[in-house]
Design a protein around this motif. Structure first.
Motif, PDB file in Angstrom:
ATOM      1  N   GLY A 274      -6.057   3.539  12.077  1.00 28.36           N
ATOM      2  CA  GLY A 274      -6.986   3.588  10.955  1.00 28.36           C
ATOM      3  C   GLY A 274      -6.832   2.404  10.021  1.00 28.36           C
ATOM      4  N   LEU A 275      -5.608   2.016   9.749  1.00 28.80           N
ATOM      5  CA  LEU A 275      -5.363   0.851   8.902  1.00 28.80           C
ATOM      6  C   LEU A 275      -5.912  -0.415   9.550  1.00 28.80           C
ATOM      7  N   ALA A 276      -5.639  -0.574  10.853  1.00 32.90           N
ATOM      8  CA  ALA A 276      -6.108  -1.770  11.551  1.00 32.90           C
ATOM      9  C   ALA A 276      -7.630  -1.856  11.524  1.00 32.90           C
ATOM     10  N   ARG A 277      -8.285  -0.724  11.709  1.00 32.85           N
ATOM     11  CA  ARG A 277      -9.753  -0.722  11.706  1.00 32.85           C
ATOM     12  C   ARG A 277     -10.313  -1.033  10.323  1.00 32.85           C
ATOM     13  N   ARG A 278      -9.514  -0.804   9.281  1.00 29.38           N
ATOM     14  CA  ARG A 278      -9.935  -1.168   7.927  1.00 29.38           C
ATOM     15  C   ARG A 278      -9.588  -2.618   7.596  1.00 29.38           C
ATOM     16  N   GLY A 279      -9.019  -3.336   8.534  1.00 30.95           N
ATOM     17  CA  GLY A 279      -8.723  -4.737   8.326  1.00 30.95           C
ATOM     18  C   GLY A 279      -7.328  -5.046   7.866  1.00 30.95           C
ATOM     19  N   ALA A 280      -6.439  -4.050   7.875  1.00 31.21           N
ATOM     20  CA  ALA A 280      -5.041  -4.283   7.484  1.00 31.21           C
ATOM     21  C   ALA A 280      -4.228  -4.770   8.678  1.00 31.21           C
ATOM     22  N   THR A 281      -3.177  -5.489   8.384  1.00 31.94           N
ATOM     23  CA  THR A 281      -2.161  -5.831   9.377  1.00 31.94           C
ATOM     24  C   THR A 281      -1.064  -4.794   9.300  1.00 31.94           C
ATOM     25  N   VAL A 282      -0.619  -4.278  10.436  1.00 28.35           N
ATOM     26  CA  VAL A 282       0.349  -3.192  10.431  1.00 28.35           C
ATOM     27  C   VAL A 282       1.670  -3.624  11.062  1.00 28.35           C
ATOM     28  N   ALA A 283       2.750  -3.197  10.417  1.00 28.89           N
ATOM     29  CA  ALA A 283       4.103  -3.361  10.949  1.00 28.89           C
ATOM     30  C   ALA A 283       4.614  -1.967  11.272  1.00 28.89           C
TER      31      ALA A 283
ATOM     32  N   PHE B  98      13.776   1.412  16.411  1.00 26.50           N
ATOM     33  CA  PHE B  98      15.060   1.777  15.826  1.00 26.50           C
ATOM     34  C   PHE B  98      14.945   3.163  15.230  1.00 26.50           C
ATOM     35  N   ASP B  99      16.081   3.730  14.891  1.00 27.43           N
ATOM     36  CA  ASP B  99      16.152   5.035  14.237  1.00 27.43           C
ATOM     37  C   ASP B  99      16.197   4.808  12.732  1.00 27.43           C
ATOM     38  N   VAL B 100      15.335   5.494  11.983  1.00 28.78           N
ATOM     39  CA  VAL B 100      15.267   5.259  10.540  1.00 28.78           C
ATOM     40  C   VAL B 100      16.548   5.646   9.816  1.00 28.78           C
ATOM     41  N   THR B 101      17.422   6.414  10.450  1.00 32.97           N
ATOM     42  CA  THR B 101      18.705   6.726   9.811  1.00 32.97           C
ATOM     43  C   THR B 101      19.673   5.556   9.877  1.00 32.97           C
ATOM     44  N   ASP B 102      19.351   4.536  10.649  1.00 35.58           N
ATOM     45  CA  ASP B 102      20.127   3.295  10.681  1.00 35.58           C
ATOM     46  C   ASP B 102      19.598   2.413   9.550  1.00 35.58           C
ATOM     47  N   HIS B 103      20.232   2.509   8.395  1.00 33.87           N
ATOM     48  CA  HIS B 103      19.689   1.851   7.213  1.00 33.87           C
ATOM     49  C   HIS B 103      19.737   0.333   7.310  1.00 33.87           C
ATOM     50  N   ALA B 104      20.699  -0.196   8.033  1.00 35.26           N
ATOM     51  CA  ALA B 104      20.739  -1.647   8.225  1.00 35.26           C
ATOM     52  C   ALA B 104      19.533  -2.100   9.043  1.00 35.26           C
ATOM     53  N   ALA B 105      19.197  -1.341  10.080  1.00 33.27           N
ATOM     54  CA  ALA B 105      18.027  -1.688  10.902  1.00 33.27           C
ATOM     55  C   ALA B 105      16.741  -1.507  10.109  1.00 33.27           C
ATOM     56  N   LEU B 106      16.690  -0.476   9.281  1.00 31.28           N
ATOM     57  CA  LEU B 106      15.514  -0.239   8.445  1.00 31.28           C
ATOM     58  C   LEU B 106      15.307  -1.393   7.475  1.00 31.28           C
ATOM     59  N   LYS B 107      16.389  -1.842   6.843  1.00 34.44           N
ATOM     60  CA  LYS B 107      16.297  -2.967   5.915  1.00 34.44           C
ATOM     61  C   LYS B 107      15.869  -4.240   6.637  1.00 34.44           C
ATOM     62  N   ALA B 108      16.456  -4.486   7.807  1.00 34.60           N
ATOM     63  CA  ALA B 108      16.118  -5.700   8.551  1.00 34.60           C
ATOM     64  C   ALA B 108      14.641  -5.721   8.936  1.00 34.60           C
ATOM     65  N   TRP B 109      14.125  -4.559   9.326  1.00 37.14           N
ATOM     66  CA  TRP B 109      12.703  -4.464   9.693  1.00 37.14           C
ATOM     67  C   TRP B 109      11.806  -4.744   8.492  1.00 37.14           C
TER      68      TRP B 109
ATOM     69  N   ALA C 218       8.431 -12.038   5.984  1.00 35.53           N
ATOM     70  CA  ALA C 218       8.727 -13.310   6.633  1.00 35.53           C
ATOM     71  C   ALA C 218       7.685 -13.627   7.709  1.00 35.53           C
ATOM     72  N   GLU C 219       7.189 -12.590   8.380  1.00 32.78           N
ATOM     73  CA  GLU C 219       6.226 -12.795   9.460  1.00 32.78           C
ATOM     74  C   GLU C 219       4.791 -12.891   8.958  1.00 32.78           C
ATOM     75  N   PHE C 220       4.441 -12.051   7.960  1.00 34.49           N
ATOM     76  CA  PHE C 220       3.034 -11.938   7.554  1.00 34.49           C
ATOM     77  C   PHE C 220       2.758 -12.443   6.143  1.00 34.49           C
ATOM     78  N   GLY C 221       3.778 -12.937   5.456  1.00 30.23           N
ATOM     79  CA  GLY C 221       3.565 -13.515   4.137  1.00 30.23           C
ATOM     80  C   GLY C 221       3.693 -12.552   2.983  1.00 30.23           C
ATOM     81  N   GLY C 222       3.956 -11.296   3.255  1.00 30.38           N
ATOM     82  CA  GLY C 222       4.121 -10.314   2.194  1.00 30.38           C
ATOM     83  C   GLY C 222       4.095  -8.911   2.760  1.00 30.38           C
ATOM     84  N   LEU C 223       4.367  -7.952   1.885  1.00 34.37           N
ATOM     85  CA  LEU C 223       4.293  -6.536   2.243  1.00 34.37           C
ATOM     86  C   LEU C 223       3.587  -5.816   1.109  1.00 34.37           C
ATOM     87  N   ASP C 224       2.435  -5.221   1.421  1.00 31.27           N
ATOM     88  CA  ASP C 224       1.627  -4.563   0.399  1.00 31.27           C
ATOM     89  C   ASP C 224       1.893  -3.077   0.282  1.00 31.27           C
ATOM     90  N   GLY C 225       2.519  -2.482   1.300  1.00 36.92           N
ATOM     91  CA  GLY C 225       2.753  -1.053   1.226  1.00 36.92           C
ATOM     92  C   GLY C 225       3.581  -0.546   2.383  1.00 36.92           C
TER      93      GLY C 225
END
Length: 279
Positions: A25-34, A60-71, A77-84
């Protein structure tokens, strides 16, 4: 044109259900999704369904907080920002509290609440910066109808979803004062046809429950809303900046009954809800 067009939105639990439907749904509205999920095959299918829409994904598993932070840090870094961010990943265990192993209870809290908090903690600086520069940002946390009412055999799920509700309400009030362009949204889905019930670990039912009860099948039968309809309701809530989003007629019904009968609601609606678990 949707306000989400051109935005970069991160979604956890994107390998199935509401998360997958939100990605599409986000992609169809023109958003880039991670996208993120621990289910590699499910996440790959979501990416396949997205086709040529811009996206990135990580397993990754969201309980791995280091992996969550890295993501989360990798998205700007990849898309120039994070809006949400949409903190959607969740799971359930079926058991009366007295029968629920500590490890199972703690796992539900770790996925459904701790990972939501950590996702907000890591995403918020990025989202605030973009909202200040571009006028809008989103923190969307998926609670549940079980964040509005208690339910037998769902003490862990109830605890996690009430916690998400309270945390999100507090964050909403804080950011109204400091960063009003960041829209903090708590979502309360009712019965949604997702994998949460199907994948729930069943430890025990309430005394007197038929031994052959298939709680996942019972929930599936009672679920009234598709993931696609749920995602559309969430996306409209994001566009409108609503703080609280109820999904499905069952969620609206429960919300009304609990407000009118805050002490005796279970006597009035318990037999309508039957057996089951999940969002």
């Amino acid at each position: 044109m949707s306000e989400l067009q051109g935005k970069v939105i991160a979604v956890t639990g994107a390998g199935s259900g509401i998360g997958r439907a939100l990605a599409l749904g986000l992609a169809r509205r023109g958003a880039t999704v991670a996208l993120a999920d621990r289910d590699e095959a499910g996440l790959a299918e979501t990416v396949r369904l997205l086709g040529n829409y811009p996206c990135s994904y990580r397993v990754f598993d969201v309980t791995d907080h280091a992996a969550l932070k890295a993501w989360i840090d990798a998205v700007p870094a990849e898309f120039g920002g994070l809006d949400g961010i949409v903190n959607n990943a969740g799971l359930s265990v079926v058991a009366p509290f007295a029968d629920c192993p500590r490890g199972d209870f703690d796992r539900v809290m770790a996925v459904n609440f701790d990972a939501v908090v950590e996702g907000c903690r890591q995403a918020l600086p990025h989202v605030k910066a973009r909202a200040a520069a571009q006028g809008a940002g989103w923190i969307v946390n998926i609670s549940s109808v079980f964040g509005l009412m208690g339910y037998p055999t769902q003490s862990a799920y109830n605890a996690s979803k009430y916690a998400v509700r309270g945390f999100t309400e507090a964050l909403h009030l804080e950011l109204l004062e400091t960063d009003p362009n960041v829209r903090v949204i708590r979502v309360h889905p009712g019965g949604i046809k997702t994998n949460v019930a199907r994948n729930a670990k069943v430890v025990a039912h309430m005394p007197g429950t038929p031994a052959d009860l298939d709680s996942a099948a019972a929930f599936e039968k009672a679920a009234r809303t598709t993931p696609e309809d749920a995602a559309e309701t969430i996306l409209r809530g994001m566009e409108a900046g609503r703080h609280r989003v109820l999904i499905g007629p069952d969620a609206r019904f429960v919300d009304w009954v609990v407000r009118i009968f805050p002490v005796s609601y279970w006597k009035r609606i318990g037999h309508f809800l039957g057996a089951g678990e999940g969002r």
